[in-house]
Scaffold this active site. Structure first.
Site, PDB file in Angstrom:
ATOM      1  CG  HIS A  93       4.276   0.925   2.293  1.00  0.00           C
ATOM      2  ND1 HIS A  93       3.140   0.468   1.569  1.00  0.00           N
ATOM      3  CD2 HIS A  93       5.442   0.720   1.824  1.00  0.00           C
ATOM      4  CE1 HIS A  93       3.924   0.180   0.261  1.00  0.00           C
ATOM      5  NE2 HIS A  93       5.077   0.411   0.556  1.00  0.00           N
ATOM      6  CD  GLU A 119      -1.098   2.358   4.148  1.00  0.00           C
ATOM      7  OE1 GLU A 119      -1.749   2.952   3.267  1.00  0.00           O
ATOM      8  OE2 GLU A 119       0.286   2.277   4.147  1.00  0.00           O
ATOM      9  CB  CYS A 155      -0.233  -1.489  -1.460  1.00  0.00           C
ATOM     10  SG  CYS A 155       0.906  -1.917  -0.086  1.00  0.00           S
ATOM     11  CB  CYS A 199      -0.744  -1.499   3.720  1.00  0.00           C
ATOM     12  SG  CYS A 199       0.863  -0.942   3.614  1.00  0.00           S
TER      13      CYS A 199
END
Length: 160
Positions: free
Chosen positions: A58, A60, A88, A91
């Site tokens: 991801h 992040e 999410c 993260c």
């Protein structure tokens, strides 16, 4: 530690949006992130889940990894994570573990957001670190790139 005025949040979110646009061009869900410490970008990331075949890639997570590598420390105390989409659980959990001071997000995520929409890991009393949340900021711009991406994806024939 240099404080970043709220008026500057748009500058860093635009940098994250640039990362999101790059992700989109590569067929990735358009999410981008930057980590800022003392007014300087120390990590950038964009979704690379498909290209890396890695469910943890991801934006992040990648931005936090780069920031930790740059500082030589897994603790990013005093840093701010700017991301185009509300993080999410994975993260947000990484932000807790990295000791991020603040998360600024563009668009809220009513399906998976873990900074207040579905869960709130930023202020969970059972966790040993808490961070401030600012968002949504620039929700229209940050949300539009996602809407456009998924609209185009739905219009393509399944064989592509």
């Amino acid at each position: 530690m240099i404080q970043i005025p709220k008026t500057a949040h748009g500058i860093f979110l635009r940098l994250a949006l640039t990362q999101a646009k790059i992700a989109s061009r590569h067929g990735e869900v358009p999410v981008g992130a930057v980590v800022v410490l003392d007014g300087r970008v120390i990590g950038k990331g964009r979704n690379e889940i498909v290209s890396r075949k890695d469910p943890t890639a991801h934006a992040e997570i990648l931005a936090l990894r780069k920031a930790a590598n740059k500082t030589g420390n897994e603790r990013l105390i005093g840093s701010i994570l700017f991301t185009t989409l509300e993080p999410c659980a994975m993260c947000a959990g990484a932000a807790v573990l990295a000791r991020v001071s603040e998360v600024v997000f563009g668009a809220a995520d009513p399906r998976a957001g873990a900074c207040g929409s579905v869960l709130d890991l930023s202020n969970n009393k059972k966790l040993n670190h808490h961070f401030q949340v600012t968002g949504p900021v620039m929700q229209k711009e940050c949300g539009e790139i996602l809407k456009s991406f998924f609209k185009k994806k739905r219009q393509k024939p399944r064989s592509e």
